[in-house]
Design a protein around this motif. Structure first.
Motif, PDB file in Angstrom:
ATOM      1  N   LEU A 124      39.576  60.353  25.119  1.00 54.99           N
ATOM      2  CA  LEU A 124      38.728  59.200  24.839  1.00 54.99           C
ATOM      3  C   LEU A 124      37.455  59.177  25.678  1.00 54.99           C
ATOM      4  O   LEU A 124      36.420  58.678  25.220  1.00 54.99           O
ATOM      5  N   ILE A 125      37.495  59.696  26.909  1.00 56.93           N
ATOM      6  CA  ILE A 125      36.276  59.673  27.733  1.00 56.93           C
ATOM      7  C   ILE A 125      35.447  60.945  27.605  1.00 56.93           C
ATOM      8  O   ILE A 125      34.298  60.985  28.060  1.00 56.93           O
ATOM      9  N   ILE A 148      31.566  61.990  31.432  1.00 58.30           N
ATOM     10  CA  ILE A 148      32.468  60.843  31.458  1.00 58.30           C
ATOM     11  C   ILE A 148      31.795  59.725  30.685  1.00 58.30           C
ATOM     12  O   ILE A 148      30.793  59.172  31.117  1.00 58.30           O
ATOM     13  N   ASN A 149      32.332  59.427  29.536  1.00 63.61           N
ATOM     14  CA  ASN A 149      31.776  58.389  28.676  1.00 63.61           C
ATOM     15  C   ASN A 149      32.719  57.193  28.668  1.00 63.61           C
ATOM     16  O   ASN A 149      33.775  57.202  28.047  1.00 63.61           O
ATOM     17  N   GLY A 150      32.352  56.144  29.396  1.00 62.18           N
ATOM     18  CA  GLY A 150      33.142  54.924  29.384  1.00 62.18           C
ATOM     19  C   GLY A 150      34.441  55.028  30.153  1.00 62.18           C
ATOM     20  O   GLY A 150      34.581  55.850  31.069  1.00 62.18           O
ATOM     21  N   TRP A 151      35.411  54.196  29.762  1.00 60.91           N
ATOM     22  CA  TRP A 151      36.683  54.093  30.484  1.00 60.91           C
ATOM     23  C   TRP A 151      37.816  53.957  29.483  1.00 60.91           C
ATOM     24  O   TRP A 151      37.684  53.273  28.469  1.00 60.91           O
ATOM     25  N   ALA A 173      36.544  51.442  26.343  1.00 62.16           N
ATOM     26  CA  ALA A 173      35.371  50.567  26.337  1.00 62.16           C
ATOM     27  C   ALA A 173      34.321  51.170  27.262  1.00 62.16           C
ATOM     28  O   ALA A 173      34.610  52.113  28.018  1.00 62.16           O
ATOM     29  N   PRO A 174      33.105  50.659  27.253  1.00 63.22           N
ATOM     30  CA  PRO A 174      32.046  51.237  28.091  1.00 63.22           C
ATOM     31  C   PRO A 174      32.328  51.171  29.589  1.00 63.22           C
ATOM     32  O   PRO A 174      31.809  51.986  30.346  1.00 63.22           O
ATOM     33  N   ASP A 175      33.120  50.182  30.040  1.00 68.29           N
ATOM     34  CA  ASP A 175      33.444  50.125  31.463  1.00 68.29           C
ATOM     35  C   ASP A 175      34.895  49.683  31.643  1.00 68.29           C
ATOM     36  O   ASP A 175      35.574  49.289  30.685  1.00 68.29           O
TER      37      ASP A 175
END
Length: 666
Positions: A302-303, A330-333, A398-400
């Protein structure tokens, strides 16, 4: 590329592999035992082959039976999933001899890294810092005690061929070392067909952080960042996330480099994971390498946007990696919650039975959030005592981190599951725990924060008021419907009063409801008002509401005088009374619970494998009474107080139900 692959596994991971194979245009073959004849992975595969009785040691881990299924199907390659034969070099060798591709690492890498003792020696030789311990094999309990004394308590007793928390015990003294050694050997033999045990120092207050590696047969090795796996129970991961809220870029890079160096040193190819324990100063120590796909791989996917199963298949087919280290970001969390058939109100003991209701939250994906549910079950299906208790892996992105946690809260509250005990309430409780929310947790989190087990969640005053407001508004809707169905008056709403008393968590909350076409305003005794809107209809088991300007998801069950409401880890009996009913209810006596203090009740469905006492024997508090095996785990039941055994109602080999009386005491 392969035209047909066989998945030598079951459950959610088999379903997961089938999804990617289908996307790649590859036909799939499932294998199944007697217990899995109607399983989801069997239904999803293009074809399925029966391989034997329910116990895994008579079906899924019998190499000859799996090889026979491969020959019958004509599969060109095999994906082993995790567990079972995934880290068995003999299986990899058998496939090689048969000319069938293994979608995993080479046999030599499995032998070097899959064996926990050998891997530690190799890591030490490669300059990787390792945890102090005894790397040789241990013959018996006496030797285990002596080694533990030399290392210094506490120690970790582990199965050499282990994984997934099986065959692992922490010992704090000689008695626990002796007992843990035998239990670990038994679990290891049952789960992996290999009862070798080793012992290492148990590092207190560590974080469990692992690095995902990916390598091809052309000399390319990369790492796909880390996963934080510190929320564990009985050494089994419960919640994972990526990236870790603890690591900085410098530490991440150093751990990634060591993980890749180790993989290259043993000629590793395919996906694998190097596990570390990390202390508060970000010092990290090699723990072990899992030469397979990890349960928690979805958070990495997912990231990074990389399908690990697809990469494994392509590497096994001889392709070069199409991505390099610089391509990995690393894209988001992402967060993963493991949904287990374990009853948190009974000490997380296994629960089996039929899924009378199974409605996961809808999977979705957009720029702001993702909900993913990897599962191997369906409504009406059975949870068997023979296999791992995992039901599903619920993931959110999600983004963070804060938004990923909030998305997980909503997803957990929206997950409808009935028929068995499960850990959904506990997962919800963790999502709201201040230590988890802050990212300040270690592998001791569950033991420290829930030392007496999990008894549910007590909602805060504000959260309780929100639930009470929702219950009052929903009760008004139900009363209007009841009045309408009774046909007593044309003007139905006049028969429904404005004043009510909501009772929840032993708190009485008088409220007044003013309703309109768009919803209801609920006024509490101190003048506080909460606006409630929803499209809920009486009879629906899930209510999605907006209360006081924020979303609220409730699982609803009708009870006499009110509702059973479950939300955010709380399980509430919520009564909604008229003022007169509330007055009368105060005088109602409480029902006394049955006295079972002189009985040993079976806390879970399982097999009685050992009885440690006899009739007439005096027992001490804490003394082992018997051992119950369920879902590949041994559970020792102990005396809660001194007593004398007056009657034994079951013996070794008996299958027991929940609350069945095993022993009686004078």
């Amino acid at each position: 590329m392969f035209k047909k692959i066989l998945i030598a596994n079951r459950g959610e991971i088999a379903c997961r592999v089938i999804k990617t194979a289908r996307k790649m245009g590859i036909a799939t073959v499932a294998i199944y035992s007697d217990a899995d004849r109607d399983a989801l992975h069997v239904q999803m595969a293009d074809e399925a082959i029966h391989i034997g009785p329910a116990p895994a040691n008579q079906s899924y881990i019998v190499i000859d039976k799996v090889m026979d299924a491969i020959r019958q199907s004509g599969a060109e390659a095999v994906h082993p999933g995790y567990g079972f034969l995934s880290e068995n070099p003999k299986f990899a060798a058998a496939l090689d001899e048969a000319g069938v591709a293994f979608i995993g690492p080479p046999k030599g890498a499995i032998e070097a890294m899959g064996d926990k003792i050998t891997s530690k020696k190799l890591a030490d030789e490669a300059g990787v810092s390792t945890v102090p311990g005894h790397m040789g094999l241990i013959e018996d309990a006496d030797e285990a005690v002596k080694i533990a004394q030399d290392i210094g308590y506490p120690v970790m007793i582990k199965a050499s061929a282990g994984g997934g928390g099986k065959g692992m015990r922490i010992a704090w003294n000689d008695a626990e070392a002796r007992e843990g050694f035998q239990s670990s050997k038994n679990e290891a033999a049952s789960s992996f067909g290999d009862d070798r045990i080793f012992i290492e120092k148990f590092v207190t207050q560590p974080r469990h952080i692992e690095i995902q590696v990916l390598a091809d047969a052309h000399g390319n090795t990369i790492y796909l960042n880390e996963r934080e796996c510190s929320i564990q129970r009985r050494n089994q991961k419960v919640i994972e996330e990526a990236p870790s809220p603890f690591l900085d870029e410098k530490t991440r890079k150093a751990m990634g480099k060591q993980a890749c160096d180790l993989a290259e040193a043993v000629g590793y190819t395919s996906a694998g994971t190097v596990e570390f324990i990390v202390d508060g100063d970000k010092n990290f120590y090699f723990l072990e390498m899992n030469t397979r796909l990890q349960v928690e791989h979805p958070v990495t996917e997912l990231i990074t946007g990389i399908d690990l199963v697809e990469q494994m298949i392509r590497v096994a087919a001889g392709e070069k990696l199409s991505i390099s280290q610089k391509d990995v970001g690393i894209n988001g969390w992402a967060i993963e919650s493991r949904l287990y058939a374990e009853d948190p109100y009974r000490g997380f003991l296994p629960s089996i039975g039929r899924l009378s209701r199974y409605r996961p939250p809808a999977e979705l994906q957009d720029d702001r959030h993702i909900v993913r549910n990897d599962t191997g079950v369906y409504e009406g299906g059975e949870i068997s005592m023979y296999y791992d208790p995992m039901i599903a892996k619920l993931c959110t992105w999600a983004p963070d981190r804060a938004q990923a946690i909030e998305a997980m809260r909503v997803a957990l509250d929206s997950f409808e599951l009935e028929g068995i005990g499960h850990n959904l309430p506990f997962l919800s409780a963790v999502m709201d725990h201040p230590k988890f929310v802050s990212g300040d947790m270690t592998t001791a989190f569950i033991g420290e924060e829930y030392p007496d087990g999990f008894d549910g969640v007590q909602l805060s005053d504000h959260a309780l008021r929100r639930v009470a407001s929702a219950a009052a508004a929903m009760n008004r809707v139900a009363e209007i419907r009841r009045t309408r169905l009774s046909g007593r008056m044309d003007n139905h709403e006049r028969k429904v009063g404005r004043d009510w008393v909501v009772l929840a968590q032993n708190v009485e909350m008088p409220v007044t409801i003013d309703a309109d076409r768009d919803g209801a305003t609920v006024r509490h005794e101190d003048g506080t008002e909460m606006r409630v809107t929803s499209d809920w209809v009486p009879g629906q088991p899930l209510a999605r509401l907006t209360v006081d300007g924020a979303p609220l998801v409730l699982k609803i069950g009708r009870e006499t005088g009110g509702y059973r409401i479950r939300t955010r880890g709380a399980d509430l009996s919520v009564r909604v009374y008229s003022p007169r009913q509330a007055e009368l209810a105060r005088h109602m006596p409480e029902k006394a619970e049955a006295d079972t203090s002189k009985m040993l009740l079976c806390p879970m469905p399982g097999l009685l494998v050992k009885l440690d006492v006899e009739e007439g024997e005096a027992v001490e508090q804490g003394q082992a009474l018997c051992t119950i095996e369920a879902m590949k785990m041994e559970n020792i039941l102990r005396a809660e107080r001194k007593g004398i055994v007056s009657k034994i109602n079951a013996g070794p080999g008996d299958s027991l139900a929940v609350d069945e009386v095993i022993l009686e005491f004078e």
